[in-house]
Every structure is written in structure tokens, then in C-alpha cells.
Design an enzyme around this catalytic site. Structure first.
Site, PDB file in Angstrom:
ATOM      1  N   VAL A  51       0.810  -1.234   0.000  1.00  0.00           N
ATOM      2  CA  VAL A  51       0.000   0.000   0.000  1.00  0.00           C
ATOM      3  C   VAL A  51       0.838   1.278   0.000  1.00  0.00           C
ATOM      4  O   VAL A  51       0.297   2.362  -0.184  1.00  0.00           O
ATOM      5  CB  VAL A  51      -1.005   0.039   1.186  1.00  0.00           C
ATOM      6  CG1 VAL A  51      -2.015  -1.087   1.079  1.00  0.00           C
ATOM      7  CG2 VAL A  51      -0.284   0.046   2.529  1.00  0.00           C
ATOM      8  N   SER A 129      -7.770   3.753  14.876  1.00  0.00           N
ATOM      9  CA  SER A 129      -7.442   3.165  16.182  1.00  0.00           C
ATOM     10  C   SER A 129      -7.862   4.159  17.261  1.00  0.00           C
ATOM     11  O   SER A 129      -7.836   5.379  17.028  1.00  0.00           O
ATOM     12  CB  SER A 129      -5.937   2.924  16.312  1.00  0.00           C
ATOM     13  OG  SER A 129      -5.585   2.676  17.664  1.00  0.00           O
ATOM     14  N   TYR A 142       2.361   6.210  15.237  1.00  0.00           N
ATOM     15  CA  TYR A 142       1.130   5.426  14.989  1.00  0.00           C
ATOM     16  C   TYR A 142      -0.109   6.264  15.300  1.00  0.00           C
ATOM     17  O   TYR A 142      -1.061   6.300  14.516  1.00  0.00           O
ATOM     18  CB  TYR A 142       1.192   4.174  15.862  1.00  0.00           C
ATOM     19  CG  TYR A 142       0.038   3.205  15.682  1.00  0.00           C
ATOM     20  CD1 TYR A 142       0.048   2.280  14.640  1.00  0.00           C
ATOM     21  CD2 TYR A 142      -1.031   3.199  16.567  1.00  0.00           C
ATOM     22  CE1 TYR A 142      -1.000   1.375  14.488  1.00  0.00           C
ATOM     23  CE2 TYR A 142      -2.076   2.298  16.428  1.00  0.00           C
ATOM     24  CZ  TYR A 142      -2.049   1.392  15.384  1.00  0.00           C
ATOM     25  OH  TYR A 142      -3.092   0.485  15.239  1.00  0.00           O
ATOM     26  N   ALA A 144      -0.377   9.515  15.346  1.00  0.00           N
ATOM     27  CA  ALA A 144      -0.516  10.588  14.351  1.00  0.00           C
ATOM     28  C   ALA A 144      -1.110  10.046  13.058  1.00  0.00           C
ATOM     29  O   ALA A 144      -1.999  10.674  12.454  1.00  0.00           O
ATOM     30  CB  ALA A 144       0.842  11.233  14.083  1.00  0.00           C
ATOM     31  N   LYS A 146      -3.046   7.444  12.733  1.00  0.00           N
ATOM     32  CA  LYS A 146      -4.452   7.050  12.943  1.00  0.00           C
ATOM     33  C   LYS A 146      -5.351   8.279  13.122  1.00  0.00           C
ATOM     34  O   LYS A 146      -6.506   8.266  12.679  1.00  0.00           O
ATOM     35  CB  LYS A 146      -4.559   6.114  14.142  1.00  0.00           C
ATOM     36  CG  LYS A 146      -3.883   4.765  13.914  1.00  0.00           C
ATOM     37  CD  LYS A 146      -4.462   4.048  12.708  1.00  0.00           C
ATOM     38  CE  LYS A 146      -3.883   2.646  12.531  1.00  0.00           C
ATOM     39  NZ  LYS A 146      -4.503   1.931  11.394  1.00  0.00           N
ATOM     40  N   ILE A 175      -6.850  -5.227  20.298  1.00  0.00           N
ATOM     41  CA  ILE A 175      -7.466  -6.449  19.780  1.00  0.00           C
ATOM     42  C   ILE A 175      -6.367  -7.510  19.678  1.00  0.00           C
ATOM     43  O   ILE A 175      -5.264  -7.207  19.202  1.00  0.00           O
ATOM     44  CB  ILE A 175      -8.070  -6.199  18.368  1.00  0.00           C
ATOM     45  CG1 ILE A 175      -9.026  -4.984  18.362  1.00  0.00           C
ATOM     46  CG2 ILE A 175      -8.771  -7.453  17.848  1.00  0.00           C
ATOM     47  CD1 ILE A 175     -10.257  -5.103  19.213  1.00  0.00           C
TER      48      ILE A 175
END
Ligand code: NAD
Length: 236
Positions: A51, A129, A142, A144, A146, A175
Site C-alpha cells: 500500500v 485506532s 502510529y 498521528a 491514525k 485487539i
């Protein structure tokens, strides 16, 4: 009656964890599904994708479109998680997280949504998240990314909802998936103690929210929202 009869879905990041559970739930609800992931899977009809690479995304979307005819539902679940405090984080760590967790979502939307707009229908579900809302120690990159996914979701929703395309996000709490397996037991124990429900969720407990957002009439009124199956970690 199943909820996603005669619908098609591309689940990016569907080889593992939350994406895998969503792809499984969509199949169970009658959708035809193609999974795009950098990791090969034999569980679903799948196409390879990185991606972070626009050419790879374009090729994967074209290949998925050829198999499905049209893409009614796009789920963006590809993601990576590493830990480093800002004062020690190198630029490469920051950039790689932003590239996968935020730019990857943009690129997949960029290559799928124009056709949805042309057709006047579509659903996009971005996996953000709860850390994008509350932040986390050692997780600035992470968090930032999300938070960026939540902002991207709202903005894209504003742009395309009038053309029949509904864009929403899901911001899960912790999770149990391969992504969190590497985190220390100490962190997990402390995190569980913070959660009103006292436990991490399972991917199968997130997937029904993605079914809801994709379904008619259940998902019809959600536009630019961030739904939070998060064990009570965040109460916006
Ligand atoms: N597990 C959690 O606690 C949790 C909580 C909130 C949000 N999330 C988010 O949910 C999503 C799914 O995470 P998960 O827990 O299922 O993790 P996971 O590691 O089980 O799945 C992530 C998938 O993304 C794929 N992927 C990673 N980089 C890629 C790339 N460059 N190109 C294509 N595919 C790539 C991986 O191959 C993997 O199949 C992620 O966006 C993650 O940030 C997870």
C-alpha cells in the site's frame, strides 16, 4: 437473509487479524470478496499489494476490479505498529509508519473511490485506532497516522457523500491479533487494567461493525463517523 448479498468487497490488509475477520464476515454475509495484502493468503481470493507503492495499489485495484466486476465496498485494514518514544525515534521509523498507516489509506481510496463516485454508490471503511483519539506512550507515529485516518475519513466523506459514497472509520481498542503479539506482557497487563471491560477484544468482535457500516439499511446514515469497538478505552 444475509446482509451483503450481491455486494462486492475489496479488503486491503485482509490476510491477517481484523481485516481477515472482516473478509470472513463479509463472505458469510453473502458478499464476493477479494483480499489485497503484502502477505500471501490462501484463505481468500487475493491479490498482492504494497500500500506504500502507488503503482502496486493501482495494479491491485485493477486486478480486484477485474475479478469482482465492480467494487462496492473498500475496507482499509493494512497497518503496522512499532514502538519508540519521540525523543529516540528516527525519521525512517516515523516515515514508514505514516507511509503504511496513513498514505496507504489515501492511495487505496484514491484508486477505488473515483469509480464509486461515477457509479453513484459505494462504502469505504477505514480502520483507524483509539490511539488516534487518545495518543499513546511510544506511539506518536502510529497515533498521528491514525488521527490522520480519522481526518481523511471525515474530509473524504464530505467530498463524496453527496455522490452516494459513504466513508466511515472504525477505531478499535486493543485487539488480540499478530500486531499486538510482540508487545510486552507488562504493557498488556497495564493496558488491560485501564480498560473498563478489563480485556482486549477479538477480531471477530470488530468485524460486525464493518458489516454494519457496509450494510443497507443499517449503515445508511453513517457518514464521516468513527465507531469505537474499544472495550471502553475511549468514550468520545
Ligand atoms: N490489533 C489492535 O489492537 C488494533 C487496534 C486498533 C487498530 N488496529 C488497526 O487494525 C488494522 C489491522 O491490524 P491487525 O491488528 O489486524 O494487524 P495484523 O498485523 O494482523 O494485520 C495487518 C495486515 O496488514 C498487512 N500489511 C502491513 N503492511 C502492508 C503493506 N505495506 N501493504 C499491504 N499490506 C500490508 C499485513 O500483511 C497484515 O496482513 C491496522 O490498521 C491496525 O493499525 C489494530
Amino acid at each position: 437473509m444475509t446482509l451483503l448479498e450481491n455486494r462486492t468487497a475489496l479488503v486491503v490488509g485482509g490476510a491477517s487479524g481484523i481485516g481477515h475477520a472482516i473478509a470472513t464476515a463479509y463472505l458469510k454475509e453473502g458478499a464476493r470478496v477479494v483480499v489485497a495484502d503484502r502477505t500471501a493468503t490462501t484463505d481468500f481470493d487475493s491479490v498482492p499489494v504494497d500500500v506504500t507503492d502507488e503503482n502496486s495499489v493501482a495494479e491491485a485495484v485493477a486486478a480486484a476490479g477485474a475479478r469482482l466486476g465492480e467494487i462496492d465496498i473498500l475496507v482499509n485494514s493494512a497497518g503496522i505498529l512499532t514502538e519508540a518514544p519521540v525523543v529516540e525515534m528516527d525519521l525512517a521509523t516515523w516515515s514508514q509508519t505514516l507511509a503504511v498507516d496513513l498514505t496507504g489509506v489515501f492511495l487505496c481510496c484514491r484508486h477505488v473511490v473515483p469509480r464509486m463516485v461515477e457509479r453513484g454508490r459505494g462504502r469505504v471503511i477505514n480502520i483507524a485506532s483509539q490511539l488516534g483519539i487518545k495518543g499513546g506512550h511510544g506511539l506518536a507515529h502510529y497515533s498521528a497516522a491514525k488521527a490522520g485516518v480519522i481526518g481523511l475519513t471525515k474530509s473524504l466523506a464530505l467530498e463524496v457523500s453527496g455522490r452516494g459514497v459513504l466513508v466511515n472509520a472504525i477505531a478499535p481498542g486493543p485487539i488480540e491479533t499478530p500486531m499486538v503479539e510482540g508487545i510486552t506482557e507488562e504493557w498488556k497487563t497495564a493496558k488491560r487494567a485501564e480498560l473498563p471491560l478489563g480485556r482486549f477484544g477479538r477480531a471477530e468482535e470488530v468485524a460486525p461493525t464493518a458489516v454494519l457500516l457496509a450494510s443497507d439499511p443499517g449503515g445508511n446514515l453513517y457518514c464521516g463517523q468513527t465507531l469505537g469497538p474499544n472495550s471502553g478505552d475511549v468514550m468520545p
